[in-house]
Write an enzyme that holds these catalytic residues in place. Structure first.
Site, PDB file in Angstrom:
ATOM      1  N   VAL A  71       0.874  -1.175   0.000  1.00 56.63           N
ATOM      2  CA  VAL A  71       0.000   0.000   0.000  1.00 56.63           C
ATOM      3  C   VAL A  71       0.909   1.222   0.000  1.00 56.63           C
ATOM      4  CG1 VAL A  71      -2.023  -1.054   1.073  1.00 56.63           C
ATOM      5  CG2 VAL A  71      -0.232  -0.095   2.513  1.00 56.63           C
ATOM      6  N   SER A  72       0.358   2.361  -0.373  1.00 58.36           N
ATOM      7  CA  SER A  72       1.183   3.555  -0.561  1.00 58.36           C
ATOM      8  C   SER A  72       1.473   4.341   0.710  1.00 58.36           C
ATOM      9  CB  SER A  72       0.521   4.487  -1.576  1.00 58.36           C
ATOM     10  OG  SER A  72       0.399   3.822  -2.808  1.00 58.36           O
ATOM     11  N   THR A  73       0.600   4.256   1.698  1.00 57.14           N
ATOM     12  CA  THR A  73       0.796   5.049   2.913  1.00 57.14           C
ATOM     13  C   THR A  73       0.667   4.181   4.161  1.00 57.14           C
ATOM     14  OG1 THR A  73      -1.530   5.629   3.183  1.00 57.14           O
ATOM     15  CG2 THR A  73      -0.206   7.097   1.782  1.00 57.14           C
TER      16      THR A  73
END
Length: 193
Positions: free
Chosen positions: A8-10
């Site tokens: 996931v990005s964050t």
């Protein structure tokens, strides 16, 4: 062995749905990462690529969880295949290099990506040639910026003073040794051995 990769990005996003799907697909080991896909350095991805062996299958939830662009995907699949492993995406049925059809589709995508890179290269060369005909030159401006000239003067002064070592001078002005020597040559300082 089936090896999963979830990203996931964050930090605030959850990996749970990806991990559940990868476990359901039979992954024995899952590498998890919370980092933006545009980051070139992804520690867990690199660890996974280092550990895969011939016969392994990398399983991902979706393509965008693995690669940031088609070119990046092509490069990653080449690395995976070089080790004798395969790639399978759970939500992108066309990407499954464990089958002949999946390899065909992926190679078509790879050819399209290469074609796109070649077109960009041709357009760039044409643009540079056109600019050159009009007297414009691309690239960085020659010489040093105002800030770099200031650092070069400081570097020359410290170096001539001989009170500090090269490493100390680099640390003081915040540059690498290569940059320090570039500055010294720019200031026409004789460099001792």
């Amino acid at each position: 062995m089936k090896i999963g990769y979830a990203r996931v990005s964050t930090q605030s996003q959850s990996l749970n749905s990806q991990i559940d799907a990868l476990k359901e697909a039979g992954c024995e080991r899952i590498f998890k990462e919370k980092v933006s896909g545009v980051k070139a350095e992804r520690v867990e991805l690199n660890r996974m690529l280092d550990m895969i062996r011939e016969g392994d299958t990398i399983v991902i939830y979706k393509l965008d969880r693995l690669a940031r662009s088609m070119r990046h995907l092509v490069d990653l699949v080449a690395q995976i295949e070089e080790k004798g492993a395969n790639l399978k995406s759970l939500n992108d049925a066309m990407v499954d290099t464990t089958t002949a059809q999946g390899k065909l589709v992926f190679n078509i995508f790879a050819s399209i990506a290469e074609f796109e890179r070649n077109l960009i290269s041709e357009r760039t060369k044409a643009g540079l040639a056109s600019a050159k005909k009009r007297g414009r030159v691309g690239g960085r401006p020659k010489g040093l910026s105002k800030e770099a000239k200031s650092k070069a003067r400081m570097a020359a002064s410290l170096y001539k003073n001989k009170d500090l070592s090269v490493s100390q001078i680099c640390e003081d002005i915040g540059v690498s040794k290569a940059t320090l020597y570039k500055y010294l040559r720019f200031m026409e300082v004789e460099i001792g051995v």
